[in-house]
Design a protein around this motif. Sequence first.
Motif, PDB file in Angstrom:
ATOM      1  N   UNK A   6      12.110  -9.626  12.582  1.00  0.00           N
ATOM      2  CA  UNK A   6      11.015 -10.312  11.873  1.00  0.00           C
ATOM      3  C   UNK A   6       9.689  -9.612  12.151  1.00  0.00           C
ATOM      4  N   UNK A   7       9.710  -8.288  12.057  1.00  0.00           N
ATOM      5  CA  UNK A   7       8.567  -7.446  12.382  1.00  0.00           C
ATOM      6  C   UNK A   7       7.496  -7.533  11.308  1.00  0.00           C
ATOM      7  N   UNK A   8       6.280  -7.822  11.723  1.00  0.00           N
ATOM      8  CA  UNK A   8       5.113  -7.817  10.849  1.00  0.00           C
ATOM      9  C   UNK A   8       4.182  -6.719  11.351  1.00  0.00           C
ATOM     10  N   UNK A   9       3.723  -5.871  10.453  1.00  0.00           N
ATOM     11  CA  UNK A   9       2.862  -4.734  10.811  1.00  0.00           C
ATOM     12  C   UNK A   9       1.567  -4.846  10.027  1.00  0.00           C
ATOM     13  N   UNK A  10       0.450  -4.805  10.737  1.00  0.00           N
ATOM     14  CA  UNK A  10      -0.882  -4.905  10.124  1.00  0.00           C
ATOM     15  C   UNK A  10      -1.760  -3.765  10.616  1.00  0.00           C
ATOM     16  N   UNK A  50       0.843  -1.187   0.000  1.00  0.00           N
ATOM     17  CA  UNK A  50       0.000   0.000   0.000  1.00  0.00           C
ATOM     18  C   UNK A  50       0.881   1.241   0.000  1.00  0.00           C
ATOM     19  N   UNK A  51       0.383   2.330  -0.581  1.00  0.00           N
ATOM     20  CA  UNK A  51       1.167   3.576  -0.561  1.00  0.00           C
ATOM     21  C   UNK A  51       1.500   3.988   0.869  1.00  0.00           C
ATOM     22  N   UNK A  52       2.734   4.372   1.082  1.00  0.00           N
ATOM     23  CA  UNK A  52       3.160   4.828   2.391  1.00  0.00           C
ATOM     24  C   UNK A  52       3.583   3.726   3.339  1.00  0.00           C
ATOM     25  N   UNK A  53       3.495   2.459   2.899  1.00  0.00           N
ATOM     26  CA  UNK A  53       3.841   1.357   3.797  1.00  0.00           C
ATOM     27  C   UNK A  53       5.285   1.463   4.289  1.00  0.00           C
ATOM     28  N   UNK A  54       6.221   1.757   3.379  1.00  0.00           N
ATOM     29  CA  UNK A  54       7.630   1.826   3.757  1.00  0.00           C
ATOM     30  C   UNK A  54       7.880   2.840   4.856  1.00  0.00           C
ATOM     31  N   UNK A  55       7.209   3.994   4.761  1.00  0.00           N
ATOM     32  CA  UNK A  55       7.379   5.022   5.787  1.00  0.00           C
ATOM     33  C   UNK A  55       6.818   4.562   7.130  1.00  0.00           C
ATOM     34  N   UNK A  56       5.629   3.966   7.109  1.00  0.00           N
ATOM     35  CA  UNK A  56       5.022   3.472   8.355  1.00  0.00           C
ATOM     36  C   UNK A  56       5.909   2.392   8.973  1.00  0.00           C
ATOM     37  N   UNK A  57       6.364   1.461   8.142  1.00  0.00           N
ATOM     38  CA  UNK A  57       7.195   0.360   8.627  1.00  0.00           C
ATOM     39  C   UNK A  57       8.487   0.898   9.256  1.00  0.00           C
ATOM     40  N   UNK A  58       9.116   1.853   8.585  1.00  0.00           N
ATOM     41  CA  UNK A  58      10.352   2.436   9.120  1.00  0.00           C
ATOM     42  C   UNK A  58      10.083   3.157  10.436  1.00  0.00           C
TER      43      UNK A  58
END
Length: 159
Positions: A93-97, A15-23
């Motif tokens: 091994x971080x998973x973000x939902x 999804x758009x913006x996922x990389x920023x949220x994950x970081x």
Amino acid sequence: MTTETLDRPDGLAGQPGFGEVYARVQHFYAHQMQLFDRHDADGWAATFTEDAVFSVPTLDAPVRGRAHLAATVLRNRRRQQDSGEQHRHWIGMLDVRPGPDGALRTRCYALVYVTPRGGSSRLLRVCVMEDELVPGDGGWLTRRRVVTRDDLACGRGTA
């Protein structure tokens, strides 16, 4: 949180913006765990909501609220000083939902290393950490944390 939610493909990835949220979430955990390992009780407790619940199998009951969270850090500091050991926590091994109301559900592995004074480091515990993170003061706050330990969960069909 259950393993069912981890198997669904409707997470944030792609999804758009996922990389920023994950970081941002990874940075949050790096900061939070360093506060914990430095025994900064008030700083660490401030990364939780006022009414946070922290459940870990090494305690008789879940810890509720920032004051009790800070007291737990101070207790850990005394124990480590008495034993001459330093503990370090490693999150991976971080998973973000996505969760309800802008919250995030995270699941990761938490490794705890211990280093005795003058000795070599060794792996002490392997855990699974499941959190509910909510937006707060320009970052994230932990509203709920459940930690399970592999050595206590083996054979029970849990993480």
